[in-house]
Scaffold this active site. Sequence first.
Site, PDB file in Angstrom:
ATOM      1  N   CYS A   1       0.834  -1.175   0.039  1.00  0.00           N
ATOM      2  CA  CYS A   1       0.048   0.019  -0.005  1.00  0.00           C
ATOM      3  C   CYS A   1       0.823   1.311   0.044  1.00  0.00           C
ATOM      4  O   CYS A   1       1.980   1.355   0.482  1.00  0.00           O
ATOM      5  CB  CYS A   1      -0.741   0.141   1.431  1.00  0.00           C
ATOM      6  SG  CYS A   1      -1.958  -1.495   1.523  1.00  0.00           S
TER       7      CYS A   1
ATOM      8  N   TRP B   1      -2.823  -2.843  -1.694  1.00  0.00           N
ATOM      9  CA  TRP B   1      -2.450  -3.931  -2.097  1.00  0.00           C
ATOM     10  C   TRP B   1      -3.224  -4.954  -1.057  1.00  0.00           C
ATOM     11  O   TRP B   1      -2.822  -5.122   0.072  1.00  0.00           O
ATOM     12  CB  TRP B   1      -0.988  -4.029  -1.853  1.00  0.00           C
ATOM     13  CG  TRP B   1      -0.464  -5.113  -2.598  1.00  0.00           C
ATOM     14  CD1 TRP B   1       0.141  -5.672  -3.781  1.00  0.00           C
ATOM     15  CD2 TRP B   1      -0.108  -6.480  -1.808  1.00  0.00           C
ATOM     16  NE1 TRP B   1       0.493  -6.623  -3.913  1.00  0.00           N
ATOM     17  CE2 TRP B   1       0.552  -7.224  -2.770  1.00  0.00           C
ATOM     18  CE3 TRP B   1       0.039  -6.912  -0.365  1.00  0.00           C
ATOM     19  CZ2 TRP B   1       1.100  -8.616  -2.356  1.00  0.00           C
ATOM     20  CZ3 TRP B   1       0.625  -8.054  -0.098  1.00  0.00           C
ATOM     21  CH2 TRP B   1       1.200  -8.935  -1.153  1.00  0.00           C
TER      22      TRP B   1
ATOM     23  N   ASN C   1      -1.715   1.309   5.854  1.00  0.00           N
ATOM     24  CA  ASN C   1      -0.720   0.522   5.281  1.00  0.00           C
ATOM     25  C   ASN C   1      -0.585  -0.735   6.419  1.00  0.00           C
ATOM     26  O   ASN C   1      -0.066  -0.140   7.573  1.00  0.00           O
ATOM     27  CB  ASN C   1       0.462   1.160   4.621  1.00  0.00           C
ATOM     28  CG  ASN C   1       1.531   0.024   4.265  1.00  0.00           C
ATOM     29  OD1 ASN C   1       1.079  -1.099   4.225  1.00  0.00           O
ATOM     30  ND2 ASN C   1       2.723   0.617   3.976  1.00  0.00           N
TER      31      ASN C   1
ATOM     32  N   LYS D   1      13.294 -13.484 -12.121  1.00  0.00           N
ATOM     33  CA  LYS D   1      13.347 -12.538 -12.712  1.00  0.00           C
ATOM     34  C   LYS D   1      12.155 -12.835 -14.183  1.00  0.00           C
ATOM     35  O   LYS D   1      11.310 -11.897 -14.160  1.00  0.00           O
ATOM     36  CB  LYS D   1      14.734 -11.911 -13.492  1.00  0.00           C
ATOM     37  CG  LYS D   1      15.558 -11.223 -12.860  1.00  0.00           C
ATOM     38  CD  LYS D   1      15.173  -9.707 -12.249  1.00  0.00           C
ATOM     39  CE  LYS D   1      14.113  -9.847 -10.951  1.00  0.00           C
ATOM     40  NZ  LYS D   1      15.046  -9.714  -9.587  1.00  0.00           N
TER      41      LYS D   1
ATOM     42  N   GLU E   1       8.603 -13.416 -12.282  1.00  0.00           N
ATOM     43  CA  GLU E   1       8.092 -12.124 -11.809  1.00  0.00           C
ATOM     44  C   GLU E   1       7.374 -11.323 -13.041  1.00  0.00           C
ATOM     45  O   GLU E   1       6.361 -10.798 -12.931  1.00  0.00           O
ATOM     46  CB  GLU E   1       9.221 -11.134 -11.204  1.00  0.00           C
ATOM     47  CG  GLU E   1       9.470 -11.625  -9.984  1.00  0.00           C
ATOM     48  CD  GLU E   1      10.434 -10.660  -9.157  1.00  0.00           C
ATOM     49  OE1 GLU E   1      11.462 -10.380  -9.759  1.00  0.00           O
ATOM     50  OE2 GLU E   1      10.088  -9.919  -8.274  1.00  0.00           O
TER      51      GLU E   1
ATOM     52  N   LYS F   1       6.440  -3.918  -4.548  1.00  0.00           N
ATOM     53  CA  LYS F   1       7.856  -3.810  -4.688  1.00  0.00           C
ATOM     54  C   LYS F   1       8.445  -4.064  -2.998  1.00  0.00           C
ATOM     55  O   LYS F   1       9.522  -4.545  -3.062  1.00  0.00           O
ATOM     56  CB  LYS F   1       8.078  -2.274  -4.850  1.00  0.00           C
ATOM     57  CG  LYS F   1       9.468  -1.783  -4.778  1.00  0.00           C
ATOM     58  CD  LYS F   1      10.285  -2.483  -5.966  1.00  0.00           C
ATOM     59  CE  LYS F   1      11.828  -2.244  -5.933  1.00  0.00           C
ATOM     60  NZ  LYS F   1      12.630  -2.997  -6.775  1.00  0.00           N
TER      61      LYS F   1
HETATM   62  O1  M6R Z   1      13.387  -4.971  -0.500  1.00  0.00           O
HETATM   63  P1  M6R Z   1      13.886  -6.239  -0.176  1.00  0.00           P
HETATM   64  O2  M6R Z   1      15.211  -6.463  -1.033  1.00  0.00           O
HETATM   65  O3  M6R Z   1      14.114  -6.662   1.310  1.00  0.00           O
HETATM   66  O4  M6R Z   1      12.661  -7.343  -1.027  1.00  0.00           O
HETATM   67  C1  M6R Z   1      13.031  -8.753  -0.913  1.00  0.00           C
HETATM   68  C2  M6R Z   1      12.056  -9.314  -1.765  1.00  0.00           C
HETATM   69  O5  M6R Z   1      10.671  -9.010  -1.653  1.00  0.00           O
HETATM   70  C3  M6R Z   1      12.467  -8.832  -3.383  1.00  0.00           C
HETATM   71  O6  M6R Z   1      13.794  -9.086  -3.547  1.00  0.00           O
HETATM   72  C4  M6R Z   1      11.679  -9.312  -4.573  1.00  0.00           C
HETATM   73  O7  M6R Z   1      11.864 -10.702  -4.592  1.00  0.00           O
HETATM   74  C5  M6R Z   1      11.755  -8.564  -5.740  1.00  0.00           C
HETATM   75  N1  M6R Z   1      10.551  -8.538  -6.505  1.00  0.00           N
HETATM   76  C6  M6R Z   1      12.665  -9.405  -6.593  1.00  0.00           C
HETATM   77  O8  M6R Z   1      12.751  -8.916  -7.903  1.00  0.00           O
END
Ligand code: M6R
Length: 611
Positions: free
Chosen positions: A2, A74, A100, A488, A491, A606
Amino acid sequence: MCGIVGYIGPQAAAPIILNGLRRLEYRGYDSAGICTVDQGGIEIRKRAGKVADLEQALHVSSMPGTTGIGHTRWATHGVPNDPNAHPHADASDTIALVHNGIIENYLTIRKKLVKAGYQLRSETDSEVLAVFIGMLYEQTGSVEQAVRAALGEVDGTFGLVVVSSREPDVMIGARRGSPLVLGIGSGEFIFASDASAIIAHTRQVVYLHDNEMAIVHRDGSYVTKTIGNEATVSAIEEIEFELDAIEKGGFDHFMLKEIFEQPNTFRDGLRGRLQLEDGNVRLGGLESVRDALRTAQRIVITACGTSWHAALVGEYLIESLARIPVEVEYASEFRYRNPIIQPNDVVIAISQSGETADTLAAIREAKMKGATVLGMVNVVGSTIARETEAGVYLHAGPEIGVASTKAFTSQLCILTQFALLLGRMRGLGQLEGRELAKELDAIPAKIQRILERVEDVEAIAREYASASNFLYLGRGVNFPVALEGALKLKEISYIHAEGYPAAEMKHGPIALIDTNMPVVFVATKDDIYDKIVSNIEEVRARSGRVIAIATEGDTHLHSVANHVIEIPETHPLLTPILASIPMQLLAYYIAVQRGCNVDMPRNLAKSVTVE
Ligand code: M6R
């Protein structure tokens, strides 16, 4: 996750909030809404869908009022639909909030409200909180006291902003577990989940701490207090990045821009740290824990997703350069298995956002068990950066694309330097140190060379865009790169992909191989090159299609693989950095070919601030 925006000041609130919500879109969301306060009342317009739909269907930018809040949702509790979208109002429609996080005891509070005769209009935990605040307002006659009393009773996490037509010149923000930043402008305030929604208005910000509230007034004054009503001292900090860092700058997508930024972001990670002559590294943020590093018996690295893949590379780097045993733990699992932490253990959390709830929970567990806890974080001032004893910033700049790219290579940049530093403390010779330092220094130019041949990857992507499955294989330090390449692709293109150590293929995944199975190999020239070539032959013998990432000038692979993507030669421990670039490009171009929303893939956020 969110996104929250709140504005109070002399300007029309709605357009500012709308722009803020656009800046927060990258966090991932499924609904959006705005509430403004005007002429003694509040008005809420919200709906499932994108911010652009909200503007087009409900014309929110023309909503009157100079105080307002907005939200991108979200979904956690309740499906993404119009009633569940935020803002939510209390029963009297005079108090509204955006939230959030997760109110864990919302069912208990909901029952209490229903028993008292209140009716709820959505399925969300957030509306329960709004109605609860409204009920408490009837008892206290003050929005601040009602918010304080409500937050004193809730379990769970929140970053929230509250407005009320009963007190139109006040706005209240509070946080526990979910980020909230207060921007301090000239005669105006803007709350937001992160600084990207604030920077267009002011660079002066206060990062709220857990269990802290900020009460801001239209006359330009503000106070910060704990939820328990004790005054707090809040430092005003300066946002470090420029506005163009969060704009696409001529690229089709943020992800592509961020892939192309990597020569610079990698260089930024080395600047002022790498000591070429001494074959050593200076990490200022770790000076205070130098003794703990010198005596560490074991290092535990904890992270999620892409950051967890970086941690796996870190394990190879630290074990081979510093000879310290390393364990890599999924942060989401760490605290649930009562981890064994010994007095000389150093725990490192790796996170791009610095807000990932699982990683945060893991470091709290490690701290509670007495470990020295360090952070490798990108977002300055984030919760993980603040809650760790010491740490190193990635200096990758804001990463907007949901698929992490430049943060990954920056994590490898920091982990390599960290391993070199530990190695030099523990017996790694100056000559070896110098050799690695020199190679690290050459990496930005080598990334640049890979990016100059982007058309080759684009052509391969066109050929495989309709595949339903992919395998990614690598060995040794390149195994985590295979995992990252598969992540990658999954996703952003929604193609099923799996990463394996190449030699594991024959223990099961080989059954999947046929003419429809593209297999991406990291097959660079190193000690186990011959073995990986044998693995390629095994795939070819079963009619699999091979895309090999190879060392420049490797002519042999051209005769065994269907496609070869060359990367410059480097130190074997640095191959993951270079090999990950074509993987990122391959995923990107396949997703574009398939018409996917590259920067905001479905269902993903994100920064995952819920457990
Ligand atoms: O912000 P962070 O690095 O802690 O996030 C960890 C994961 O949520 C993040 O790497 C996620 O897997 C990405 N979408 C990968 O591209």
